[in-house]
Design an enzyme around this catalytic site. Structure first.
Site, PDB file in Angstrom:
ATOM      1  N   THR A 163     -25.843   7.524   0.118  1.00 13.11           N
ATOM      2  CA  THR A 163     -24.507   7.211  -0.400  1.00 13.11           C
ATOM      3  C   THR A 163     -23.941   8.266  -1.332  1.00 13.11           C
ATOM      4  O   THR A 163     -22.741   8.276  -1.598  1.00 13.11           O
ATOM      5  CB  THR A 163     -24.538   5.872  -1.165  1.00 13.11           C
ATOM      6  OG1 THR A 163     -25.428   5.985  -2.282  1.00 13.11           O
ATOM      7  CG2 THR A 163     -25.016   4.749  -0.262  1.00 13.11           C
ATOM      8  N   ARG A 174      -3.816   1.089  -2.986  1.00 11.42           N
ATOM      9  CA  ARG A 174      -2.877   2.198  -2.902  1.00 11.42           C
ATOM     10  C   ARG A 174      -1.983   2.033  -1.673  1.00 11.42           C
ATOM     11  O   ARG A 174      -2.465   2.015  -0.536  1.00 11.42           O
ATOM     12  CB  ARG A 174      -3.626   3.522  -2.842  1.00 11.42           C
ATOM     13  CG  ARG A 174      -4.526   3.748  -4.063  1.00 11.42           C
ATOM     14  CD  ARG A 174      -5.306   5.055  -3.950  1.00 11.42           C
ATOM     15  NE  ARG A 174      -6.172   5.257  -5.090  1.00 11.42           N
ATOM     16  CZ  ARG A 174      -7.422   4.812  -5.200  1.00 11.42           C
ATOM     17  NH1 ARG A 174      -7.941   4.122  -4.213  1.00 11.42           N
ATOM     18  NH2 ARG A 174      -8.138   5.048  -6.273  1.00 11.42           N
ATOM     19  N   GLU A 223       4.330 -25.176   7.009  1.00 11.02           N
ATOM     20  CA  GLU A 223       5.061 -26.257   7.663  1.00 11.02           C
ATOM     21  C   GLU A 223       6.520 -26.280   7.236  1.00 11.02           C
ATOM     22  O   GLU A 223       7.414 -26.529   8.060  1.00 11.02           O
ATOM     23  CB  GLU A 223       4.403 -27.609   7.342  1.00 11.02           C
ATOM     24  CG  GLU A 223       2.968 -27.742   7.826  1.00 11.02           C
ATOM     25  CD  GLU A 223       1.935 -27.345   6.799  1.00 11.02           C
ATOM     26  OE1 GLU A 223       0.880 -27.987   6.749  1.00 11.02           O
ATOM     27  OE2 GLU A 223       2.189 -26.385   6.032  1.00 11.02           O
TER      28      GLU A 223
END
Length: 366
Positions: A155, A201, A46
């Site tokens: 994974t 990064r 504001e």
């Protein structure tokens, strides 16, 4: 209000622990002032918009994505600034859930004779600050778990090799998730296997110069869960800067970590591991809004098993790693009724990979 929301989003890397807020001031159908909260401790949206509007703010309508604050923090109340500027009307997307505000800002404006309204694009405004809202409403931070996997849900290879499953575009998206978080949290297994630093990064963010500078100006706190202090101080994670390491039990090496500039927090759980729910409470008490968990299947599985995850960010690479590779989560389930259900809220291509955002559903009934 839509423009105010777009402006607020520019503060996604730098307002922590404050909410992201945007403001647009309109006089006679013309935008005379715009602003967004850039950084905690600096003027709110504001104030920026009022400065740009100048005397044109008199009698104008201010559209703001969150109820103007009514209390003195590191900056004066925005409600007072709007009153002093002589605006004629204030439209807020939503009331502020912060107990220090909670309707008092709008009440102060109304008492000064300013017309007020709220509830305009409220859902879109809430989407700006899910972590802040959860902390205000439940005294807990929002937890996102980031997982990178192959199409067959793996994974890492059996020997722990995991770099790189996904491509550069997906890694850039992960960097932006880190930059938006208050905390990036990982476990000892991940740091030891990948020599991970968990830093933001600049060259991988893919942002303009201004947003890159803001992202780097407020890096997330890096938190390592290492119950037995297995990660040596010489590891890249510690060499990258001060960190918070959470252990189960103090050892004779604890002092060395503190002497090296790192904070050590002891949170023993009843199961011989770190007390994760208690850790979330502690971090919320420190003003942490959003946590990004980047961990291996064991720690990620622990967050899932204890139902501590608000959202999953899944990065899927178009490749198979094979049946001997490591699973996505260590989450042993026996019956179909035990399955953890997810609701996919977004899917998008990121380079040659896919990013899937999903939230947990209630457990399946028998």
């Amino acid at each position: 209000m839509a423009q105010a929301i777009r402006l607020a989003w520019r503060g996604r890397f730098s307002t922590h622990p404050n909410p992201r807020v945007g403001c647009v001031i309109v006089a006679n159908g013309v935008v005379v002032g715009e602003g967004w909260h850039i950084r905690a401790g600096e003027p709110h949206a504001e104030v920026h918009a009022l400065r740009q509007a100048g005397t044109a703010a008199q009698g104008a309508t201010a559209y703001v994505t969150l109820e103007p604050c009514s209390h003195f923090g590191r900056t004066p109340p925005c409600a007072n600034a709007l009153i002093k500027a002589g605006v004629g009307r204030v439209v807020a997307a939503m009331q502020d859930p912060n107990p220090q505000v909670a309707g008092q800002g709008l009440a102060r404006l109304a008492a000064a004779g300013i017309a007020v309204a709220s509830g305009v694009l409220e859902a879109e405004s809430r989407a700006l600050n899910p972590g802040f809202l959860k902390r205000m409403e439940h005294n807990l931070p929002r937890v996102q778990v980031k997982l990178a996997m192959s199409l067959d849900g793996r994974t890492a290879m059996a020997n722990g090799e995991s770099q790189w499953i996904t491509g550069p575009a997906a890694r850039s998206a992960v960097q932006r998730l880190r930059a938006e978080a208050s905390v990036v949290l990982t476990g000892a297994d991940t740091v030891l296997a990948d020599d991970a630093r968990l830093t933001v990064r600049a060259e991988q963010l893919g942002l303009d110069e201004q947003l890159t500078a803001l992202a780097l100006s407020r890096p997330p706190l890096r938190v390592l869960i290492d119950g037995r202090l297995r990660v040596p101080l010489q590891a890249a994670f510690y060499q990258a800067g001060p960190a918070l390491v959470v252990t189960h039990t103090a050892t004779d090496r604890t002092a060395a970590y503190r002497d090296a500039g790192h904070e050590v927090l002891e949170l023993p759980g009843s199961d011989g591991h770190v007390d994760l729910p208690r850790l979330l409470e502690v971090l919320a008490g420190r003003g942490v809004n959003d946590i990004l968990v980047e961990a291996g299947p064991r720690l990620a599985g622990a967050f899932a098993a204890q139902e501590l995850v608000d959202e999953y960010q899944l990065f899927i690479a178009a490749k198979f790693l094979g049946s001997t590779a490591q699973p996505l989560l260590e989450l042993p389930l026996v019956h179909m009724a035990d399955a953890r259900l997810l609701k996919i809220i977004q899917m998008r291509a990121v380079g040659d990979d896919w990013q899937v955002s999903a939230v947990p559903r209630p457990k399946a009934s028998v």
